[in-house]
Every structure is written in structure tokens, then in C-alpha cells.
Scaffold this active site. Structure first.
Site, PDB file in Angstrom:
ATOM      1  N   LYS A  35       0.814  -1.211   0.000  1.00 49.80           N
ATOM      2  CA  LYS A  35       0.000   0.000   0.000  1.00 49.80           C
ATOM      3  C   LYS A  35       0.857   1.275   0.000  1.00 49.80           C
ATOM      4  CE  LYS A  35      -4.106   0.334   2.748  1.00 49.80           C
ATOM      5  NZ  LYS A  35      -4.635   0.173   4.107  1.00 49.80           N
ATOM      6  N   GLU A 151     -13.121   8.852  16.986  1.00 50.10           N
ATOM      7  CA  GLU A 151     -13.432   9.620  15.770  1.00 50.10           C
ATOM      8  C   GLU A 151     -14.933   9.561  15.510  1.00 50.10           C
ATOM      9  OE1 GLU A 151     -14.527   7.943  12.876  1.00 50.10           O
ATOM     10  OE2 GLU A 151     -14.279   5.912  13.668  1.00 50.10           O
ATOM     11  N   ARG A 154     -17.869  10.387   9.173  1.00 56.26           N
ATOM     12  CA  ARG A 154     -18.734   9.623   8.263  1.00 56.26           C
ATOM     13  C   ARG A 154     -17.995   9.399   6.962  1.00 56.26           C
ATOM     14  NH1 ARG A 154     -23.174  13.927   7.776  1.00 56.26           N
ATOM     15  NH2 ARG A 154     -21.242  15.075   7.969  1.00 56.26           N
ATOM     16  N   GLU A 155     -18.025   8.175   6.471  1.00 62.12           N
ATOM     17  CA  GLU A 155     -17.429   7.932   5.164  1.00 62.12           C
ATOM     18  C   GLU A 155     -18.139   8.824   4.154  1.00 62.12           C
ATOM     19  OE1 GLU A 155     -17.000   3.876   3.899  1.00 62.12           O
ATOM     20  OE2 GLU A 155     -16.450   3.236   5.910  1.00 62.12           O
ATOM     21  N   PHE A 252     -30.727  11.404  10.404  1.00 60.52           N
ATOM     22  CA  PHE A 252     -30.867   9.987  10.784  1.00 60.52           C
ATOM     23  C   PHE A 252     -32.305   9.564  11.023  1.00 60.52           C
ATOM     24  CE2 PHE A 252     -26.657   8.152  10.755  1.00 60.52           C
ATOM     25  CZ  PHE A 252     -25.928   9.296  10.460  1.00 60.52           C
ATOM     26  N   ALA A 255     -36.043   6.880   6.509  1.00 55.87           N
ATOM     27  CA  ALA A 255     -36.451   5.474   6.434  1.00 55.87           C
ATOM     28  C   ALA A 255     -35.959   4.891   5.117  1.00 55.87           C
ATOM     29  CB  ALA A 255     -37.970   5.390   6.512  1.00 55.87           C
ATOM     30  N   GLY A 256     -35.777   3.586   5.084  1.00 56.01           N
ATOM     31  CA  GLY A 256     -35.332   2.958   3.835  1.00 56.01           C
ATOM     32  C   GLY A 256     -34.842   1.553   4.074  1.00 56.01           C
ATOM     33  N   CYS A 263     -19.301   0.312  10.263  1.00 56.90           N
ATOM     34  CA  CYS A 263     -19.363   0.791  11.655  1.00 56.90           C
ATOM     35  C   CYS A 263     -20.616   0.349  12.397  1.00 56.90           C
ATOM     36  CB  CYS A 263     -19.239   2.305  11.677  1.00 56.90           C
ATOM     37  SG  CYS A 263     -17.739   2.865  10.870  1.00 56.90           S
ATOM     38  N   ARG A 330     -19.135  -2.712   2.362  1.00 53.83           N
ATOM     39  CA  ARG A 330     -19.254  -3.588   3.527  1.00 53.83           C
ATOM     40  C   ARG A 330     -20.663  -3.508   4.123  1.00 53.83           C
ATOM     41  NH1 ARG A 330     -13.899  -1.834   6.651  1.00 53.83           N
ATOM     42  NH2 ARG A 330     -14.338   0.088   5.506  1.00 53.83           N
TER      43      ARG A 330
HETATM   44  C1  UGA Z   1     -20.832   6.296  11.176  1.00 54.92           C
HETATM   45  C2  UGA Z   1     -21.069   7.519  12.077  1.00 54.92           C
HETATM   46  O1  UGA Z   1     -22.000   8.409  11.470  1.00 54.92           O
HETATM   47  C3  UGA Z   1     -19.764   8.279  12.344  1.00 54.92           C
HETATM   48  O2  UGA Z   1     -19.996   9.328  13.272  1.00 54.92           O
HETATM   49  C4  UGA Z   1     -18.763   7.284  12.937  1.00 54.92           C
HETATM   50  O3  UGA Z   1     -17.526   7.905  13.209  1.00 54.92           O
HETATM   51  C5  UGA Z   1     -18.555   6.150  11.967  1.00 54.92           C
HETATM   52  O4  UGA Z   1     -19.814   5.486  11.755  1.00 54.92           O
HETATM   53  C6  UGA Z   1     -17.558   5.196  12.574  1.00 54.92           C
HETATM   54  O5  UGA Z   1     -17.856   4.612  13.614  1.00 54.92           O
HETATM   55  O6  UGA Z   1     -16.411   5.154  12.114  1.00 54.92           O
HETATM   56  P1  UGA Z   1     -20.657   5.900   8.532  1.00 54.92           P
HETATM   57  O7  UGA Z   1     -20.752   4.444   8.842  1.00 54.92           O
HETATM   58  O8  UGA Z   1     -19.630   6.382   7.588  1.00 54.92           O
HETATM   59  O9  UGA Z   1     -20.431   6.752   9.894  1.00 54.92           O
HETATM   60  O10 UGA Z   1     -22.047   6.310   7.908  1.00 54.92           O
HETATM   61  P2  UGA Z   1     -23.383   7.087   8.309  1.00 54.92           P
HETATM   62  O11 UGA Z   1     -23.513   8.280   7.474  1.00 54.92           O
HETATM   63  O12 UGA Z   1     -23.473   7.274   9.773  1.00 54.92           O
HETATM   64  O13 UGA Z   1     -24.472   6.021   7.843  1.00 54.92           O
HETATM   65  C7  UGA Z   1     -24.513   4.730   8.416  1.00 54.92           C
HETATM   66  C8  UGA Z   1     -25.612   3.916   7.792  1.00 54.92           C
HETATM   67  O14 UGA Z   1     -26.890   4.382   8.204  1.00 54.92           O
HETATM   68  C9  UGA Z   1     -25.647   3.931   6.267  1.00 54.92           C
HETATM   69  O15 UGA Z   1     -25.898   2.619   5.817  1.00 54.92           O
HETATM   70  C10 UGA Z   1     -26.822   4.821   5.915  1.00 54.92           C
HETATM   71  O16 UGA Z   1     -27.421   4.488   4.691  1.00 54.92           O
HETATM   72  C11 UGA Z   1     -27.748   4.539   7.085  1.00 54.92           C
HETATM   73  N1  UGA Z   1     -28.674   5.634   7.367  1.00 54.92           N
HETATM   74  C12 UGA Z   1     -28.216   6.827   7.804  1.00 54.92           C
HETATM   75  C13 UGA Z   1     -30.055   5.418   7.224  1.00 54.92           C
HETATM   76  O17 UGA Z   1     -30.502   4.327   6.848  1.00 54.92           O
HETATM   77  N2  UGA Z   1     -30.915   6.438   7.530  1.00 54.92           N
HETATM   78  C14 UGA Z   1     -30.470   7.642   7.948  1.00 54.92           C
HETATM   79  O18 UGA Z   1     -31.322   8.521   8.222  1.00 54.92           O
HETATM   80  C15 UGA Z   1     -29.106   7.850   8.087  1.00 54.92           C
END
Ligand code: UGA
Length: 435
Positions: A35, A151, A154-155, A252, A255-256, A263, A330
Site C-alpha cells: 500500500k 473519531e 462519516r465515510e 438519521f 427510512a429505507g 461501523c 461492507r
Molecule cells: C458512522 C457515524 O455516522 C460516524 O460518526 C462514525 O464515526 C462512523 O460510523 C464510525 O464509527 O467510524 P458511517 O458508517 O460512515 O459513519 O455512515 P453514516 O452516514 O453514519 O451512515 C450509516 C448507515 O446508516 C448507512 O448505511 C446509511 O445508509 C444509514 N442511514 C443513515 C439510514 O438508513 N438512515 C439515515 O437517516 C441515516
């Protein structure tokens, strides 16, 4: 300041890049030497908007360097961020072997004072184990503080989140460690971003409890959406109405198809496991996780109900990544959906703006699976379009073009990206969640 980051995975790389960008000298240690070449060119092995640019800038000004030599990294800096993987074991418990290994390696090299910072998500009180390991394997003149600095990235918007944090959490046990964090995060606290100083155990819990709470919020709104379907209410309006309440908030409440990614699914299981180990019954979260799993099967039932027979149907899927703006697949809902529909004999036409290559490693092209580089090409002759990830380019798609390309204009939207009234007007047979 001189800082070392161990592990150039998602968290490590973003942390290293952002800390270098605020003027620190950062050495990033990655043991997978294949890498390193990519990283040294400033290319990010993962897709994250803006990351490559920040890496390139800070490589050229000398603020960031990469090495596979952990000894070098430990000697380089007093403050060392642990950003190694904490995958899920078979039992749902976090596998901390990489954290332990890094602690042993650090101990064997250290002399003088080192601040070891847990950045990876770990169960509460992992800092005690890290400290025990450091002290067990260290030379007598070595002195350690272990801190937790979780941390919240969000990705897809990790750089923004790092630079615009809702809060920076540090769990420390000494004034010396506290001062080091105040220096590291001064560029952010000067802009008014809050720095919460607490104990390591509280910091570890804040991270896990936050992710679990957000997962719970998603499952909650998904159950409300089930109810909306039964009683004829629109979940989007219900979520908006709830979200105006500042104590609830609109984020957050979408719905879906539920949560995926590296994470939430892992962290919620690890949190339940850790609660059980400590004699706390957290069936509330078990329920939330089960609700999440049921979203995918419910969507598949909905598809079957609409199409009746899936076999030999040309089904186009838009969105393979677990969420928009990432190439990460993932725990993505698309994995289960493609798997089940493929088994049922549907002809699958797949498109994602960034995640296709990763998805191909999971489901290679061939048989009834075809990949496309263009979303409209994927639609050609389709009997149905499934929206599985809510990329903006899907939201902005040309509805007339969609209609003209498809055999039948049937859209089954797992992310509620279109307005049902507009779809009806356009003559699309449109189905979505909770509306
Ligand atoms: C999440 C957290 O938001 C971060 O704060 C945290 O640092 C990170 O995990 C981690 O632990 O490293 P991430 O997994 O990148 O970040 O994504 P999110 O944007 O939080 O979404 C997570 C999942 O929830 C996704 O599958 C998304 O589609 C889903 N989601 C999110 C919903 O189904 N509905 C929502 O209203 C929001």
C-alpha cells in the site's frame, strides 16, 4: 507537533491527512507494504472525496510521510494514534488483537514518555488493557499515558467532519496528556469547536453509545414507516414533523433499507456484547439490529409482490455502495438484494458511480450479473429499476429518459429519493418506503 499514526486504513489515513494539513509533522505507519507506494504518490486506496488532494499537498510540503517501520514511527513522535482495525469476531465481540499487537510493539521500542491514543472504536476500558500491555512489555525507563480520542467521521464526508466537528472528545488521565491534546486540537478550538475533556472510559463509551443511538434512531423511523404504510401516512412528512423538534432532530430519520457499512452493524453488536459482559441487558439494541436486518427481506418481498415472478426479469439496480459518496460495500444492502434476486433467476443490470470494482470482487461479472459504466445504459430494456443507494446523480436523473429506456416504467425506490406525485404525473409505476 510531531505525531505518529499507526494504521493507514480509513480512520488512520483521514486523521493523518487532516493533522498534517493543520501544520503538524505526521508519520503514518502502514504494515501492508504494497500500500505504501500508492500512499507515497498521494493516492488514496479508498475513495473519499478530497482525501487525495490533501495527501498530495502534505506530501509535497513534507508534512506527511509513510513508513512500514513501526520502530521508526514510535521514535518519531511523543503522541501516537492507534488506528488499527478492530474487526468483529464470530461472537460479535470486537477482535482487539491488532490493538494488543501494536501496544506490544510500541512498548518494546519506547523509551521516555509516550502518549498512546486510541482512535479506533474499542469497548469501554480497553485503555486499561492497553496500559497493562505497555507496562508489561516496556523497558523500565519508559513512561506511558493512554488516552481515548474517538473519531466521529462519516465515510464520504470524513474530511469535512474532521475539520468541522460537533465535538472533539478526549479521555485522559494526566495533565500532560490533556495539554498535548489542547495543542493538537488548537486550530479547531480556536474556531470555537468544543473540546470535551473526560476520562478514557467515558470517551470510549461516548463513541460506542453514539453509534448505537444513531442506529437505534434509524430502526425507530423504519418501524414508524411500517406503520405509515398501514395507515396511509407519508413517512417523509412524519419524519419532517418530528425532526423540527430540536430534541429529536431531522438527521438519521431517513427510512429505507436500513444501516450498513463498516461501523454501525459491527459497533451495535460489540456494544450489546460489552453490555452483556457487564451484566447490563441491552435487548433494546438487539431489537434495533433485528429490525435493521428485516429491512432487506421486506424490500425483497415488496419486489416479489410487485413483479410477481423475478425469474428472467431484467432488473436494473442503481446503487451498490452502502451509502452515497463512498466505494465501500461492507454490509451494503445491495449485497443481500443482488444475492437473493440472482438466486431467484433475475437478470441483473448493476450500476454504481464508485463501488462497482469492489462489488465485482464480491459478485464477479457473468451469468445473470452484468455491470454498466453508465446508469442509463444499465436501464436499457429493464422491467424494473431498484434504487438501493441514494447517490445525488440518481436524484437528478432525467425521468423521461428513464421511462423511454425501460421496458416497463416500474421504479421500486428503497431510499425515497423521488416525489410520488411527480412520478405519478410522469406515468411511472412508483413504489417507495413508508409512503
Ligand atoms: C458512522 C457515524 O455516522 C460516524 O460518526 C462514525 O464515526 C462512523 O460510523 C464510525 O464509527 O467510524 P458511517 O458508517 O460512515 O459513519 O455512515 P453514516 O452516514 O453514519 O451512515 C450509516 C448507515 O446508516 C448507512 O448505511 C446509511 O445508509 C444509514 N442511514 C443513515 C439510514 O438508513 N438512515 C439515515 O437517516 C441515516
Amino acid at each position: 507537533m510531531k505525531l505518529t499514526v499507526i494504521g493507514a486504513g480509513y480512520v488512520g489515513l483521514v486523521t493523518a491527512a487532516c493533522l498534517a494539513d493543520t501544520g503538524n509533522e505526521v508519520m503514518c505507519i502502514e504494515k501492508v507494504s504494497s500500500k505504501l507506494e500508492t500512499l507515497r504518490k498521494g493516492e488514496s486506496p479508498i475513495y473519499e472525496p478530497g482525501l487525495s488532494e490533501v495527501l498530495k499537498k502534505n506530501i509535497s510540503n513534507g508534512n506527511i510521510t509513510f513508513s512500514d517501520n513501526i520502530d521508526e514511527g514510535v521514535r518519531f513522535a511523543e503522541a501516537i494514534f492507534l488506528c488499527v482495525g478492530t474487526p468483529q469476531s464470530d461472537t460479535g465481540k470486537a477482535d482487539l488483537s491488532q490493538v494488543e499487537e501494536a501496544a506490544r510493539q510500541i512498548a518494546s521500542i519506547s523509551d521516555g514518555y509516550k502518549l498512546i491514543i486510541e482512535k479506533s472504536t474499542v469497548p469501554v476500558n480497553t485503555h486499561r488493557r492497553v496500559k497493562m500491555t505497555l507496562n508489561r512489555y516496556a523497558a523500565p525507563d519508559a513512561q506511558f499515558d493512554v488516552a481515548s480520542n474517538p473519531e466521529f467521521l462519516r465515510e464520504g464526508s470524513a474530511l469535512y467532519d474532521f475539520s468541522n466537528p460537533d465535538r472533539i472528545v478526549v479521555g485522559v488521565e494526566s495533565e500532560r496528556a490533556e495539554q498535548i491534546f489542547k495543542d493538537i486540537y488548537k486550530p479547531y478550538t480556536d474556531q470555537g469547536f468544543p473540546l470535551l475533556i473526560t476520562t478514557p472510559a467515558a470517551a470510549e463509551l461516548i463513541k460506542h453509545a453514539s453509534n448505537s443511538f444513531l442506529a437505534l434512531k434509524i430502526s425507530y423511523i423504519n418501524m414508524v414507516s411500517d406503520l405509515c404504510e398501514k395507515v396511509g401516512a407519508d413517512i417523509e412528512l412524519v419524519a419532517d414533523g418530528m425532526g423540527y423538534d430540536k430534541r429529536i432532530g431531522r438527521p438519521f430519520l431517513n427510512a429505507g433499507l436500513g444501516y450498513g457499512g463498516s461501523c454501525f452493524p459491527k459497533d451495535i453488536k460489540a456494544f450489546i456484547n460489552m453490555a452483556n459482559e457487564n451484566g447490563v441487558d441491552f435487548t433494546l439494541l438487539e431489537e434495533a439490529d433485528m429490525i435493521n436486518a428485516s429491512r432487506r427481506s421486506k424490500y425483497l418481498e415488496m419486489i416479489e409482490d410487485i413483479l410477481w415472478i423475478n425469474k428472467d426479469k431484467q432488473i436494473c439496480i442503481w446503487g451498490l455502495a452502502f451509502k452515497p459518496n463512498t466505494d465501500d460495500i461492507r454490509e451494503a444492502p445491495a449485497i443481500d438484494i443482488v444475492g437473493e434476486l440472482g438466486e431467484a433467476g433475475a437478470q441483473l443490470r448493476l450500476f454504481d458511480p464508485k463501488a462497482t470494482e469492489n462489488f465485482k470482487n464480491f459478485y464477479p461479472e457473468g451469468g445473470n450479473i452484468k455491470y454498466f459504466n453508465d446508469k442509463y445504459e444499465a436501464l436499457n430494456g429493464a422491467d424494473a429499476l431498484l434504487i438501493v443507494t441514494e447517490w445525488s446523480e440518481f436524484k437528478e436523473a432525467d425521468i423521461e429518459k428513464i421511462k423511454s429506456l425501460m421496458q416497463l416504467p416500474i421504479i421500486i425506490d428503497g431510499r425515497n429519493i423521488y416525489d410520488p406525485a411527480t412520478m405519478k404525473e410522469a406515468g411511472v409505476e412508483y413504489y417507495s418506503i413508508g409512503r
